[in-house]
Design a protein around this motif. Structure first.
Motif, PDB file in Angstrom:
ATOM      1  N   LEU A   1       0.825  -1.212   0.000  1.00 50.33           N
ATOM      2  CA  LEU A   1       0.000   0.000   0.000  1.00 50.33           C
ATOM      3  C   LEU A   1       0.860   1.263   0.000  1.00 50.33           C
ATOM      4  CD1 LEU A   1      -2.514  -1.290   2.694  1.00 50.33           C
ATOM      5  CD2 LEU A   1      -2.758  -1.381   0.198  1.00 50.33           C
ATOM      6  N   SER A   2       0.453   2.228  -0.779  1.00 53.28           N
ATOM      7  CA  SER A   2       1.116   3.545  -0.844  1.00 53.28           C
ATOM      8  C   SER A   2       2.630   3.393  -0.939  1.00 53.28           C
ATOM      9  CB  SER A   2       0.747   4.390   0.379  1.00 53.28           C
ATOM     10  OG  SER A   2      -0.627   4.626   0.382  1.00 53.28           O
ATOM     11  N   THR A   3       3.084   2.846  -2.030  1.00 55.18           N
ATOM     12  CA  THR A   3       4.495   2.531  -2.207  1.00 55.18           C
ATOM     13  C   THR A   3       5.230   3.710  -2.858  1.00 55.18           C
ATOM     14  OG1 THR A   3       4.539   1.710  -4.489  1.00 55.18           O
ATOM     15  CG2 THR A   3       3.663   0.218  -2.815  1.00 55.18           C
ATOM     16  N   PRO A   4       6.569   3.692  -2.779  1.00 53.55           N
ATOM     17  CA  PRO A   4       7.327   4.656  -3.577  1.00 53.55           C
ATOM     18  C   PRO A   4       7.066   4.424  -5.069  1.00 53.55           C
ATOM     19  CG  PRO A   4       8.751   3.481  -2.030  1.00 53.55           C
ATOM     20  CD  PRO A   4       7.425   2.804  -2.004  1.00 53.55           C
ATOM     21  N   ASN A   5       7.485   5.355  -5.891  1.00 53.58           N
ATOM     22  CA  ASN A   5       7.230   5.247  -7.332  1.00 53.58           C
ATOM     23  C   ASN A   5       8.091   4.192  -8.015  1.00 53.58           C
ATOM     24  OD1 ASN A   5       6.726   8.449  -6.760  1.00 53.58           O
ATOM     25  ND2 ASN A   5       5.281   7.524  -8.141  1.00 53.58           N
ATOM     26  N   ASP A   6       9.277   3.921  -7.436  1.00 57.01           N
ATOM     27  CA  ASP A   6      10.187   2.982  -8.095  1.00 57.01           C
ATOM     28  C   ASP A   6      10.347   1.695  -7.294  1.00 57.01           C
ATOM     29  OD1 ASP A   6      10.511   4.891  -9.972  1.00 57.01           O
ATOM     30  OD2 ASP A   6      12.692   5.109  -9.738  1.00 57.01           O
ATOM     31  N   ILE A   7      10.215   0.575  -7.971  1.00 55.77           N
ATOM     32  CA  ILE A   7      10.413  -0.746  -7.366  1.00 55.77           C
ATOM     33  C   ILE A   7      11.411  -1.470  -8.266  1.00 55.77           C
ATOM     34  CG2 ILE A   7       9.259  -2.902  -6.710  1.00 55.77           C
ATOM     35  CD1 ILE A   7       6.632  -1.171  -6.650  1.00 55.77           C
ATOM     36  N   ARG A   8      12.325  -2.243  -7.650  1.00 51.69           N
ATOM     37  CA  ARG A   8      13.374  -2.897  -8.438  1.00 51.69           C
ATOM     38  C   ARG A   8      13.303  -4.408  -8.305  1.00 51.69           C
ATOM     39  NH1 ARG A   8      17.885   0.227  -9.777  1.00 51.69           N
ATOM     40  NH2 ARG A   8      17.261   2.402  -9.662  1.00 51.69           N
ATOM     41  N   ILE A   9      13.414  -5.078  -9.432  1.00 49.90           N
ATOM     42  CA  ILE A   9      13.521  -6.536  -9.431  1.00 49.90           C
ATOM     43  C   ILE A   9      14.979  -6.842  -9.750  1.00 49.90           C
ATOM     44  CG2 ILE A   9      12.718  -8.693 -10.473  1.00 49.90           C
ATOM     45  CD1 ILE A   9      10.231  -7.006 -11.471  1.00 49.90           C
TER      46      ILE A   9
ATOM     47  N   LYS B   1      20.326 -11.277 -10.022  1.00 49.13           N
ATOM     48  CA  LYS B   1      21.796 -11.392  -9.990  1.00 49.13           C
ATOM     49  C   LYS B   1      22.299 -12.339 -11.074  1.00 49.13           C
ATOM     50  CE  LYS B   1      23.258  -9.706  -5.606  1.00 49.13           C
ATOM     51  NZ  LYS B   1      22.333  -9.979  -4.486  1.00 49.13           N
ATOM     52  N   LYS B   2      21.579 -13.436 -11.256  1.00 46.35           N
ATOM     53  CA  LYS B   2      22.003 -14.441 -12.223  1.00 46.35           C
ATOM     54  C   LYS B   2      22.095 -13.858 -13.640  1.00 46.35           C
ATOM     55  CE  LYS B   2      20.986 -19.348 -12.719  1.00 46.35           C
ATOM     56  NZ  LYS B   2      19.946 -20.364 -12.467  1.00 46.35           N
ATOM     57  N   LYS B   3      21.137 -13.047 -13.976  1.00 51.66           N
ATOM     58  CA  LYS B   3      21.141 -12.415 -15.307  1.00 51.66           C
ATOM     59  C   LYS B   3      21.904 -11.096 -15.300  1.00 51.66           C
ATOM     60  CE  LYS B   3      17.206 -14.064 -18.011  1.00 51.66           C
ATOM     61  NZ  LYS B   3      15.820 -13.791 -18.410  1.00 51.66           N
ATOM     62  N   GLN B   4      22.386 -10.692 -14.122  1.00 51.19           N
ATOM     63  CA  GLN B   4      23.088  -9.414 -13.959  1.00 51.19           C
ATOM     64  C   GLN B   4      22.289  -8.255 -14.536  1.00 51.19           C
ATOM     65  OE1 GLN B   4      27.053 -10.287 -15.586  1.00 51.19           O
ATOM     66  NE2 GLN B   4      27.724 -10.577 -13.477  1.00 51.19           N
ATOM     67  N   LYS B   5      21.022  -8.238 -14.154  1.00 51.01           N
ATOM     68  CA  LYS B   5      20.200  -7.122 -14.604  1.00 51.01           C
ATOM     69  C   LYS B   5      19.174  -6.777 -13.535  1.00 51.01           C
ATOM     70  CE  LYS B   5      16.400  -9.623 -16.603  1.00 51.01           C
ATOM     71  NZ  LYS B   5      15.526  -9.933 -17.723  1.00 51.01           N
ATOM     72  N   THR B   6      18.717  -5.550 -13.602  1.00 52.51           N
ATOM     73  CA  THR B   6      17.668  -5.095 -12.703  1.00 52.51           C
ATOM     74  C   THR B   6      16.538  -4.522 -13.546  1.00 52.51           C
ATOM     75  OG1 THR B   6      19.192  -4.602 -10.899  1.00 52.51           O
ATOM     76  CG2 THR B   6      17.111  -3.417 -10.881  1.00 52.51           C
ATOM     77  N   ILE B   7      15.336  -4.944 -13.233  1.00 51.63           N
ATOM     78  CA  ILE B   7      14.168  -4.355 -13.901  1.00 51.63           C
ATOM     79  C   ILE B   7      13.650  -3.253 -12.986  1.00 51.63           C
ATOM     80  CG2 ILE B   7      11.866  -4.770 -14.838  1.00 51.63           C
ATOM     81  CD1 ILE B   7      12.672  -7.825 -14.866  1.00 51.63           C
ATOM     82  N   VAL B   8      13.576  -2.039 -13.510  1.00 51.88           N
ATOM     83  CA  VAL B   8      13.061  -0.921 -12.724  1.00 51.88           C
ATOM     84  C   VAL B   8      11.607  -0.682 -13.139  1.00 51.88           C
ATOM     85  CG1 VAL B   8      13.372   1.485 -12.057  1.00 51.88           C
ATOM     86  CG2 VAL B   8      15.370   0.080 -12.662  1.00 51.88           C
ATOM     87  N   VAL B   9      10.733  -0.772 -12.154  1.00 52.00           N
ATOM     88  CA  VAL B   9       9.311  -0.525 -12.396  1.00 52.00           C
ATOM     89  C   VAL B   9       8.996   0.847 -11.819  1.00 52.00           C
ATOM     90  CG1 VAL B   9       6.965  -1.345 -11.954  1.00 52.00           C
ATOM     91  CG2 VAL B   9       8.842  -3.005 -12.156  1.00 52.00           C
ATOM     92  N   HIS B  10       8.680   1.778 -12.676  1.00 50.41           N
ATOM     93  CA  HIS B  10       8.365   3.139 -12.242  1.00 50.41           C
ATOM     94  C   HIS B  10       6.888   3.393 -12.518  1.00 50.41           C
ATOM     95  CE1 HIS B  10       8.722   7.499 -11.747  1.00 50.41           C
ATOM     96  NE2 HIS B  10       7.962   7.579 -12.816  1.00 50.41           N
ATOM     97  N   LYS B  11       6.180   3.892 -11.509  1.00 53.11           N
ATOM     98  CA  LYS B  11       4.747   4.113 -11.713  1.00 53.11           C
ATOM     99  C   LYS B  11       4.334   5.477 -11.187  1.00 53.11           C
ATOM    100  CE  LYS B  11       3.782   1.454  -7.526  1.00 53.11           C
ATOM    101  NZ  LYS B  11       3.000   2.361  -6.688  1.00 53.11           N
ATOM    102  N   GLU B  12       3.322   6.038 -11.831  1.00 51.46           N
ATOM    103  CA  GLU B  12       2.759   7.324 -11.401  1.00 51.46           C
ATOM    104  C   GLU B  12       1.246   7.221 -11.467  1.00 51.46           C
ATOM    105  OE1 GLU B  12       4.407  10.555 -13.762  1.00 51.46           O
ATOM    106  OE2 GLU B  12       6.344   9.532 -13.777  1.00 51.46           O
TER     107      GLU B  12
END
Ligand code: TA6
Length: 286
Positions: A206-214, A217-228
């Motif tokens: 509930l009422s989260t920040p705008n950015d969440i990160r997945i 490590k195995k793929k050496q990547k981060t998915i950034v989920v930005h919402k407004e």
């Protein structure tokens, strides 16, 4: 490019000049594919997805509107994921900067039958576009074209491709309250440093920040989920729980991190428009 997808269902394929692309089905206005410049698929489609209306398509980015899950009287997750959308011939203006590399505009208006189950006239405009770095952006605009106010709950439900569900973590939701959908939506506070997955997981934060990160490590990547414009976020993985149109091992390959408005319905007055943005990008990480 407008073409026939699985089972003859129409889809739009959009490419930018770096070889990135996405695909959207007119059925559901549902993004079914998003590829980077290497042609790697960044979303997951169930190996048992059913492309046969009125069954919803399991994978990509379903649009859940005007009701999230079974939180009200409508069928679970509302009805727009089971409707045929159209190309928007009168789309909102594009901004004057050159942020838009490749895009499509869709629209859905309720039918007479829809108005019987949800008696509110609306226009749902969906713009899907690729940004300069290949990020995928969904801009939702819901206009009240009726004479009385209405409210709705909603979620955009991306099935993100990950290396292995038990290897990833989700960051950005620490110390927040959530409703546990596995415990009749009881309210808890999350005191863990980050979210990891060992079994079925289904929470509305509930009422989260705008950015969440997945973080993968195995793929050496981060998915950034930005919402407004959508203050909540749902995190879901069914684990081995039987989901009919999901292959038995498919749960390992995805996580959903959903931009959502659940706890406090969004109110739209006649003539007014609500706007929400979901921007997804993949960045390298160690
Ligand atoms: O957003 C998570 C959730 O509501 C889960 O509870 C799970 O049921 C999922 O959505 C998928 O719903 P669906 O109706 O597509 O099976």
């Amino acid at each position: 490019e407008r073409t026939k997808g699985i089972n003859g269902l129409e889809k739009i394929i959009v490419r930018d000049d770096h070889g990135r692309s996405f695909e959207v089905y007119m059925y559901g206005g549902q993004v079914a594919s998003w590829k980077n410049e290497k042609g790697e698929e960044l979303l997951v489609m169930s190996s048992k997805a059913i492309f046969n209306p009125p069954t919803p398509i399991r994978g990509g980015i379903p649009i859940l509107f005007p009701q999230y899950a079974n939180t009200g009287p409508l069928p679970s997750h509302g009805f727009v994921r089971q409707r045929f959308w159209e190309i928007d011939t009168n789309p909102p203006q594009l901004p004057s900067n050159s942020y838009y590399k490749a895009w499509v505009d869709l629209i859905l208006r309720p039918s007479q039958d829809d108005l019987k189950i949800w008696p509110h006239k609306f226009e749902y405009r969906l713009r899907v576009h690729l940004g300069p770095e290949g990020d995928l952006v969904l801009t939702s605009r819901v206009k009240n074209t009726d004479v009385k106010p209405f409210n709705f709950t909603m979620a955009l439900h991306p099935y993100f491709s990950v290396s292995d569900i038990s290897e990833i973590q989700v960051d950005g939701l620490q110390n927040l309250d959530y409703l546990d959908q596995l415990k009749k939506r009881t309210r808890f506070t999350d005191h863990d440093k980050s979210i990891t997955f060992k079994s079925q997981f289904d929470r509305i934060y509930l009422s989260t920040p705008n950015d969440i990160r997945i973080v993968d490590k195995k793929k050496q990547k981060t998915i950034v989920v930005h919402k407004e414009g959508q203050v909540d976020a749902v995190v879901w993985n069914p684990w081995e729980k039987k989901v009919e149109d999901l292959g038995t091992e498919d749960y390992r390959r995805f996580v959903t991190v959903e931009s959502a408005a659940v706890e406090k319905p969004i109110i739209v007055n006649p003539g007014q428009e609500w706007k929400g943005i979901l921007q997804m990008s993949v960045v390298p990480s160690s």
